[in-house]
Scaffold this active site. Structure first.
Site, short mmCIF file in Angstrom:
data_model
loop_
_atom_site.label_atom_id
_atom_site.label_comp_id
_atom_site.label_asym_id
_atom_site.label_seq_id
_atom_site.Cartn_x
_atom_site.Cartn_y
_atom_site.Cartn_z
N HIS A 101 0.95 -1.24 -0.05
CA HIS A 101 0.03 0.13 -0.24
C HIS A 101 0.58 1.20 -0.08
CE1 HIS A 101 -3.52 2.69 0.21
NE2 HIS A 101 -3.75 2.34 1.70
N HIS A 155 -2.20 -2.42 -10.00
CA HIS A 155 -3.34 -1.34 -9.10
C HIS A 155 -4.75 -2.11 -9.12
CE1 HIS A 155 -5.99 1.15 -6.98
NE2 HIS A 155 -5.12 1.76 -6.49
N ASP A 186 3.22 5.23 -7.10
CA ASP A 186 3.96 5.51 -6.49
C ASP A 186 5.14 5.20 -7.27
OD1 ASP A 186 3.21 5.14 -3.48
OD2 ASP A 186 1.94 3.02 -4.12
N1 CMC Z 1 5.01 -6.82 -10.59
C1 CMC Z 1 4.38 -8.01 -11.55
N2 CMC Z 1 3.61 -8.61 -11.31
C2 CMC Z 1 2.49 -7.98 -11.00
C3 CMC Z 1 2.40 -6.41 -10.37
C4 CMC Z 1 4.04 -5.88 -10.32
N3 CMC Z 1 3.76 -5.30 -10.03
N4 CMC Z 1 0.83 -6.63 -9.77
C5 CMC Z 1 0.46 -7.62 -10.33
N5 CMC Z 1 0.88 -8.64 -10.88
C6 CMC Z 1 0.87 -9.62 -11.71
C7 CMC Z 1 0.54 -10.74 -10.57
O1 CMC Z 1 1.64 -11.95 -10.10
C8 CMC Z 1 -0.41 -11.21 -10.63
O2 CMC Z 1 -0.42 -12.41 -12.26
P1 CMC Z 1 -0.90 -13.66 -12.84
O3 CMC Z 1 -2.35 -13.19 -13.16
O4 CMC Z 1 0.53 -14.51 -13.37
O5 CMC Z 1 -1.01 -14.29 -11.19
C9 CMC Z 1 -1.04 -10.34 -11.60
O6 CMC Z 1 -0.90 -9.22 -11.82
C10 CMC Z 1 -2.88 -9.55 -11.32
O7 CMC Z 1 -2.59 -9.80 -9.45
P2 CMC Z 1 -2.94 -9.68 -8.25
O8 CMC Z 1 -1.62 -9.56 -7.36
O9 CMC Z 1 -3.81 -9.96 -8.13
O10 CMC Z 1 -3.70 -7.99 -8.57
P3 CMC Z 1 -4.12 -7.44 -6.85
O11 CMC Z 1 -5.33 -6.65 -7.39
O12 CMC Z 1 -4.47 -8.40 -5.81
O13 CMC Z 1 -2.78 -6.34 -6.14
C11 CMC Z 1 -1.59 -4.65 -5.93
C12 CMC Z 1 -3.04 -5.09 -7.04
C13 CMC Z 1 -1.28 -3.30 -6.64
C14 CMC Z 1 -1.89 -5.19 -4.66
C15 CMC Z 1 -0.67 -5.60 -6.48
O14 CMC Z 1 -0.39 -5.01 -8.37
C16 CMC Z 1 1.30 -4.99 -6.61
O15 CMC Z 1 1.42 -5.43 -5.68
N6 CMC Z 1 1.92 -4.05 -7.66
C17 CMC Z 1 3.05 -3.18 -6.40
C18 CMC Z 1 2.42 -3.03 -5.31
C19 CMC Z 1 2.15 -1.45 -5.75
O16 CMC Z 1 3.18 -0.62 -6.67
N7 CMC Z 1 2.05 -1.30 -4.82
C20 CMC Z 1 1.13 0.63 -4.92
C21 CMC Z 1 -0.41 0.87 -4.83
S1 CMC Z 1 -0.97 2.00 -5.61
C22 CMC Z 1 -0.80 3.17 -3.97
C23 CMC Z 1 -1.39 2.72 -2.96
O17 CMC Z 1 -2.47 2.40 -3.38
O18 CMC Z 1 -0.92 2.42 -1.63
#
Ligand code: CMC
Length: 464
Positions: A282, A321, A377
């Site tokens: 987050h 996201h 971010d």
């Molecule tokens: N790098 C690589 N792969 C990713 C990423 C990433 N940053 N984000 C998602 N994926 C992949 C994930 O591995 C999955 O692939 P597969 O279908 O092969 O398993 C697919 O995309 C769907 O991802 P998810 O984890 O199910 O997506 P989510 O909605 O649960 O997660 C998130 C959202 C923000 C936690 C995630 O995108 C992430 O970890 N991003 C990196 C951390 C980040 O930048 N966070 C800041 C978010 S914006 C500010 C805030 O709200 O705080």
């Protein structure tokens, strides 16, 4: 889509414009569920039972990926189109024409202030920036290497002990003063945490400075009579504050609402938001994004890094996201600020790595097929670094403006008659009705417990 009339609990007849027919194949029974705002009510499933004793059907949604937990008038996001609006105003317009304090007013009060309302609001916030001197002593109690976000978390929670009257959560005056206090004091607490981590004396708020300039003064002032930040840097920080002010039902806002639903005071509810924001998925992502850029080190290493991401050994922090399946509009606006800030501070060499990383990821099927785009971010850390802010402060700077969003959401939740204490259900997967076994009769090496090696004796000595 059937047009139907149903009788509500209060006897009134509600017109459901749309409905959903559900056949329970266990019983052959068909149910008509009302659809309002593209949503069915989870409780409507509870009537679906296989027999009288059955608890009824539940919905399963870990991480709330498809569950609306409230109605809200505050922030609108269209994740596919990359649109973000607060109270109907686009984030682009707000960044262009407004300032953070005005946006905070808009979030909390629902409308833009008149000139007089704005002046009163800015006066009230400016005149509540001081914290009780005991807060300073409390801060001094932290270890020399305490993370400022941990200090912020603890001190925001501690504010509730200084203002016990804030427990009157339906009293308009108490709510207003708590909102003003939190928005006003958050920069002071954040700056004190920073100065504490450096062993520097705390700098008291300067009421002659605007909100972002006062924060910069509390961070950086040394012996000068008055700290005068470059107005372009103050404006850049103000824009970052606007961009982070609210983002509907994210993890920390959901935490504030859930904790606030117990009717605890708003300082305690907001402390829950700070705790949630601390996490690297987050608010902690801006700090993690810069660490990632450091690890990559140079443009030549990007292909290897991206391979690591695809094999899931790495995460491309600052990308992806839960809601945006398009370019995060906040990231687009931050990218514009990057150039303005670097005009003053000189270019951060990591910008080149970030830009190339973005370009390659957006050209790569792995990222495009998963709709992974830069989020807020990805570039914000570069600006914070250019402003000379240490990394540990990045998430703290996210928390300062998000406070207005948390408060707006908390107020809306408290006034929402549909809300009750947040209390999800579970699907129980454990054992049932076992006979207790006395300790002498248990097998000596239960493979299930303890789950790890016992702590070694030196770790078991008192923690200091
Ligand atoms: N790098 C690589 N792969 C990713 C990423 C990433 N940053 N984000 C998602 N994926 C992949 C994930 O591995 C999955 O692939 P597969 O279908 O092969 O398993 C697919 O995309 C769907 O991802 P998810 O984890 O199910 O997506 P989510 O909605 O649960 O997660 C998130 C959202 C923000 C936690 C995630 O995108 C992430 O970890 N991003 C990196 C951390 C980040 O930048 N966070 C800041 C978010 S914006 C500010 C805030 O709200 O705080």
């Amino acid at each position: 889509m059937a047009e139907e009339q149903t009788e509500r609990d209060d006897g009134a007849v509600a017109q459901a414009e749309e409905s959903l027919s559900v056949t329970d194949n266990r019983t052959g029974e068909t149910y008509e569920l009302e659809i309002h705002d593209g949503t069915v009510t989870a409780m409507d499933f509870r009537q679906m039972k296989v027999n009288e004793d059955d608890f009824g059907l539940m919905t399963y949604d870990p991480a709330y990926t498809n569950t609306a937990h409230c109605r809200s008038d505050i922030t609108y996001i269209d994740g596919d189109a990359g649109i973000l609006e607060h109270r109907g105003y686009t984030i682009e317009q707000l960044c262009e024409d407004s300032n953070y304090l005005e946006v905070a007013y808009l979030l909390i009060h629902g409308e833009l202030p008149s000139k007089e309302q704005y002046e009163n609001w800015a006066f009230d916030v400016t005149h509540h920036t001081f914290v009780h001197e005991n807060i300073k002593k409390f801060m001094e109690g932290f270890r020399y290497d305490a993370h400022p976000m941990g200090m912020l978390l603890a001190t925001v929670g501690a504010l509730s002990t200084f203002y016990p009257e804030s427990k009157a959560i339906t009293d308009d005056r108490e709510r207003y003063i708590a909102a003003v206090r939190m928005i006003a004091k958050m920069p002071t607490l954040a700056a004190f945490a920073y100065r504490q981590s450096l062993g520097l004396p705390y700098v008291y708020p300067d009421n002659d400075l605007d909100y972002p300039s006062n924060f910069l003064s509390m961070l950086f002032k040394m012996t000068e009579q008055q700290y005068e930040p470059d107005p372009r840097l103050s404006r850049a920080l103000d824009v970052l504050f606007i961009l982070h002010a609210d983002h509907e039902q994210n993890c920390s806002t959901a935490a504030v609402r859930a904790v606030g639903s117990s009717q605890v005071d708003p300082y305690s509810a907001v402390a829950a938001g700070v705790a949630a924001l601390y996490g690297p998925l987050h608010g902690g992502a801006n700090e993690a994004a810069l660490q990632m850029l450091d690890r990559i080190g140079s443009v030549e290493n990007i292909p290897d890094f991206l391979e690591g991401v695809k094999s899931k050994e790495e995460r491309l922090v600052g990308f992806g996201h839960r809601v945006y399946k398009n370019y995060d509009p906040r990231a687009r606006l931050i990218k514009q600020s990057v150039d303005e800030v670097f005009e003053v501070t000189g270019v951060n060499p990591k910008l080149k790595i970030a830009q190339e990383l973005e370009k390659r990821a957006l050209d790569d099927e792995y990222f495009t097929s998963r709709k992974l785009y830069p989020n807020v971010d990805f570039y914000s850390g570069l600006i914070y670094e250019a402003l000379n802010l240490p990394r540990a402060m990045f998430t703290v700077i996210f928390a300062i403006p998000r406070t207005s969003g948390w408060i707006a959401q908390w107020l809306e939740m408290v006034d929402d008659e549909e809300q009750r204490i947040a209390r999800p259900r579970q699907i129980y997967t454990g054992e049932r009705e076992r006979d207790f076994v006395s300790i002498d009769d248990r097998p000596s090496a239960d493979p299930l417990y303890p789950p790890s090696e016992p702590l070694s004796p030196e770790v078991s000595t008192p923690d200091v």
